[in-house]
Structures are given as C-alpha cells and as structure tokens.
Scaffold this motif. Structure first.
Motif, PDB file in Angstrom:
ATOM      1  N   LEU A 258      26.094   0.192  43.263  1.00 35.97           N
ATOM      2  CA  LEU A 258      26.535   0.794  42.008  1.00 35.97           C
ATOM      3  C   LEU A 258      25.743   2.053  41.701  1.00 35.97           C
ATOM      4  O   LEU A 258      26.291   3.022  41.162  1.00 35.97           O
ATOM      5  N   GLN A 259      24.453   2.068  42.065  1.00 37.03           N
ATOM      6  CA  GLN A 259      23.658   3.264  41.819  1.00 37.03           C
ATOM      7  C   GLN A 259      24.194   4.446  42.591  1.00 37.03           C
ATOM      8  O   GLN A 259      24.317   5.561  42.067  1.00 37.03           O
TER       9      GLN A 259
ATOM     10  N   GLU B 130      27.254   4.879  43.771  1.00 36.09           N
ATOM     11  CA  GLU B 130      28.542   5.297  43.226  1.00 36.09           C
ATOM     12  C   GLU B 130      28.356   6.065  41.928  1.00 36.09           C
ATOM     13  O   GLU B 130      29.026   7.084  41.676  1.00 36.09           O
ATOM     14  N   ASN B 131      27.426   5.602  41.102  1.00 38.37           N
ATOM     15  CA  ASN B 131      27.154   6.262  39.829  1.00 38.37           C
ATOM     16  C   ASN B 131      26.667   7.682  40.049  1.00 38.37           C
ATOM     17  O   ASN B 131      27.068   8.613  39.348  1.00 38.37           O
TER      18      ASN B 131
ATOM     19  N   ILE C  80      29.616   9.940  41.162  1.00 44.35           N
ATOM     20  CA  ILE C  80      30.474  10.246  40.010  1.00 44.35           C
ATOM     21  C   ILE C  80      29.753  11.187  39.059  1.00 44.35           C
ATOM     22  O   ILE C  80      30.383  12.076  38.453  1.00 44.35           O
TER      23      ILE C  80
ATOM     24  N   GLU D  94      30.130  14.694  40.371  1.00 48.16           N
ATOM     25  CA  GLU D  94      31.475  15.215  40.137  1.00 48.16           C
ATOM     26  C   GLU D  94      31.665  15.600  38.680  1.00 48.16           C
ATOM     27  O   GLU D  94      32.239  16.648  38.368  1.00 48.16           O
ATOM     28  N   LEU D  95      31.154  14.744  37.796  1.00 47.07           N
ATOM     29  CA  LEU D  95      31.285  15.033  36.360  1.00 47.07           C
ATOM     30  C   LEU D  95      30.564  16.318  36.018  1.00 47.07           C
ATOM     31  O   LEU D  95      31.077  17.150  35.254  1.00 47.07           O
TER      32      LEU D  95
ATOM     33  N   GLN E  54      32.683  19.306  37.215  1.00 46.99           N
ATOM     34  CA  GLN E  54      33.823  19.550  36.335  1.00 46.99           C
ATOM     35  C   GLN E  54      33.360  20.156  35.022  1.00 46.99           C
ATOM     36  O   GLN E  54      33.997  21.078  34.477  1.00 46.99           O
ATOM     37  N   LEU E  55      32.254  19.668  34.513  1.00 44.44           N
ATOM     38  CA  LEU E  55      31.742  20.159  33.236  1.00 44.44           C
ATOM     39  C   LEU E  55      31.371  21.626  33.327  1.00 44.44           C
ATOM     40  O   LEU E  55      31.701  22.428  32.448  1.00 44.44           O
TER      41      LEU E  55
ATOM     42  N   ALA F  80      32.498  23.853  35.482  1.00 40.36           N
ATOM     43  CA  ALA F  80      33.707  24.672  35.606  1.00 40.36           C
ATOM     44  C   ALA F  80      34.391  24.825  34.253  1.00 40.36           C
ATOM     45  O   ALA F  80      34.841  25.930  33.886  1.00 40.36           O
TER      46      ALA F  80
ATOM     47  N   GLU G 184      35.184  28.294  32.164  1.00 40.91           N
ATOM     48  CA  GLU G 184      36.500  28.691  31.695  1.00 40.91           C
ATOM     49  C   GLU G 184      36.512  28.881  30.195  1.00 40.91           C
ATOM     50  O   GLU G 184      37.188  29.781  29.676  1.00 40.91           O
TER      51      GLU G 184
ATOM     52  N   VAL H 181      37.694  32.200  28.241  1.00 51.02           N
ATOM     53  CA  VAL H 181      38.746  32.214  27.218  1.00 51.02           C
ATOM     54  C   VAL H 181      38.207  32.805  25.931  1.00 51.02           C
ATOM     55  O   VAL H 181      38.896  33.569  25.244  1.00 51.02           O
TER      56      VAL H 181
ATOM     57  N   LEU I 249      38.159  36.552  26.310  1.00 56.29           N
ATOM     58  CA  LEU I 249      39.506  37.090  26.215  1.00 56.29           C
ATOM     59  C   LEU I 249      39.965  37.127  24.763  1.00 56.29           C
ATOM     60  O   LEU I 249      40.570  38.096  24.295  1.00 56.29           O
TER      61      LEU I 249
END
Lengths: 139, 168
Positions: A96-97, A99-100, A103, A106-107, A110-111, A113, A117, A121, A124
């Motif tokens: 679990l460690q 996998e955590n 993830i 990845e989080l 995404q954050l 990026a 953006e 914005v 603009l």
C-alpha cells in the motif's frame, strides 16, 4: 466502541456479575440449622421481599451470568481476525505504501499542470480585461 | 482560610534572559529520555511492549505458539471460567474454608483473558493502518480524476471562447 474494547468490557462485566451474585446471595441467605440439637431458626420477617423472593435470586443471577457469557461468545465470533498473521499485514502495508507513493506522484503532476494552466488563464483574462478597458471610449 | 501559592517557576529561567535577541544564547531543551526512567519512585520504561504472563507470575493457560488461534482460545477460556465459577459456588456450600484456591484460579483465568485481548491490539493497530491507507489511496485517485476532468472542461471552454472570438 471497537470490538476488542467491547470484549474487555464484557470480561469485566462477567467478573462484576459473579462477585455481585455471590455477595448478594451471601448477604440475603436465610439462617441455616447447624445441628439437630438446636431448634429450627425462626424465619426473619425482615426478609428481602422487595423485588424477588429468596429462592428466585440464584436463578436470576445465574441467568444473568450465562447471558453475559453467551454475549462474550458472540463478540468473539464477530472478531474480524484476518488470517495471515503479522508478516502478511506488514507485506500488505508495504504494498500500500508503494501504491500510495505512485498515486501521490501522479497527483502532484496533475496539480502542477493544473496550476500552470490556471496561471495562463488568469494572464489571458487580465489581457482581455485590459483590452476591453482600452477599447471603451469615455462618453 | 489558608491558601497555598502556586509553586515558583524553575530557577533556570534566568538563562533565557536574552532569548528574544539571540535564540542561541539559551540552553537547548533536554533530549527525550530513552530506556528506563524513574518517576515518583516508580520505574517506567519507554519501550511499549506487553509484558508476558510469566513475568507477572501468572500461569499461562493457553498454548504458547507464535500463531495462537485467538477465537478458539478465548472461547475455551470462557468455558473454563464458567466451570470454575460453578466450582466456587460448590465449594462455598460444601467446604467454605477452601475458597482461596478457587478464587486464585478464577483470577488467573481472568488475567489470561485480558492478556490475550491485549495481545490482539498490535494486530488491530496494523489493520487500522491498512484501512486508513486504502482510504487515502482511494481519495487520491478520486482527486486525480477530479483534476483531470476539470482541466478538460477548462480547455473545452477556452477552445469554445477562441472559436467564438474568431467567428466575430
């Protein structure tokens, strides 16, 4: 309350029922004839006829004890004891460690990026607002 | 009416006189204690381990194995307890002077029961940790999905706005 604390409470209450039962019986017992020479003891009129007559008390107390013991057995049956022991749990925690962590990465990506953006914005929007202001001729 | 004043502050407060100007001129706090320490005349240890029954002088009534079947042992200890209570009732009726041995046996059964339950606690702690980690992974996955969705939505809106502007 979690199951182990409930089990501990149940054990303590079994103990409490036991000593209360014995104590009550010893306190309320009518006197007993010790030897055939002495006359039968007179039944005291200050008997404990408040709730239960004396012959019923052992039945009630032992019923309470058996009920508490059955409750304990039911709680033991409800224990969610996953087989596998300590090593299996530790292995699962390590999985679990990992996998955590993945993830989490990845989080984070995404954050970042999304924040980039958002800044674009906002820029603009600022430019568009400035253009709007510049275009409006004061009447 | 006599009232007691509060105890005075510890005398080493004078060492911290210049703390606001120079935090390094005052002594560091003492490091955490390791090992055993004495507190109010009692010996305590910083290691959180459950003392085994033999150390407490109580006979161990369930088999000493590395993987004890908790449910079976708890149930059989419960049965033993009931039998001993019944025996105690018998002894009190027939031979009232011999109650002490029975009471000793009953109390040792109780101690075994509590020891078994306490030894389940580390297992419970690990299971709680696993549960919390699974919840956290699920929440993180959900957050990633949410962010992806919103970004796509924002890009779509921007594209639409560009198309509208270009069309004018």
């Amino acid at each position: 309350m979690d199951i182990i604390s409930q089990l501990q409470e149940q054990v303590n209450s079994i103990a409490a029922i036991t000593f209360n039962a014995f104590g009550t019986l010893q306190r309320d017992a009518p006197p007993v004839q010790l030897s055939p020479n002495y006359p039968e003891p007179a039944a005291t009129t200050t008997a404990t006829d408040d709730a239960t007559p004396f012959p019923e008390q052992p039945k009630q107390l032992s019923a309470g004890l058996v009920k508490a013991a059955k409750q304990f057995d039911a709680l033991v049956a409800a224990l969610p004891l996953s087989e596998g022991g300590e090593e299996a749990q530790l292995k699962r925690i390590a999985e679990l460690q990992v996998e955590n962590y993945i993830i989490g990465q990845e989080l984070q990506k995404q954050l970042e990026a999304a924040e980039k953006e958002l800044k674009q914005v906002q820029e603009l929007f600022g430019q568009a607002a400035d253009n709007c202001l510049n275009m409006k001729k004061p009447e | 009416m006599a009232t007691a004043t509060y105890p005075p502050p510890p005398p080493y407060y004078r060492l911290y006189k210049d703390y606001s100007e120079n935090p390094n001129s005052a002594p560091e706090p003492p490091p955490p204690i390791e090992g055993t320490y004495v507190c109010f005349g009692g010996n305590y240890t910083t290691e959180d381990v459950l003392p085994s029954l033999e150390e407490q002088g109580v006979p161990q009534l369930y088999p000493k194995d590395s993987n004890v079947d908790y449910k079976k042992e708890l149930r059989s200890l419960n049965r033993e307890l009931q039998l001993h209570i019944l025996e105690l009732a018998d002894v009190l009726v027939e031979r009232p002077s011999q109650y002490a041995k029975r009471i000793g046996e009953i109390s040792s059964i109780f101690k075994n029961l509590h020891h078994l339950l306490n030894s389940l606690r580390p297992h419970q702690a690990r299971a709680t940790l696993i549960h919390i980690m699974e919840l956290q992974i699920q929440q993180r996955k959900q957050a990633v999905e949410d962010i992806k969705r919103r970004r796509e939505e924002a890009q779509r809106l921007l594209k639409d706005a560009f198309v509208t502007l270009d069309g004018q």
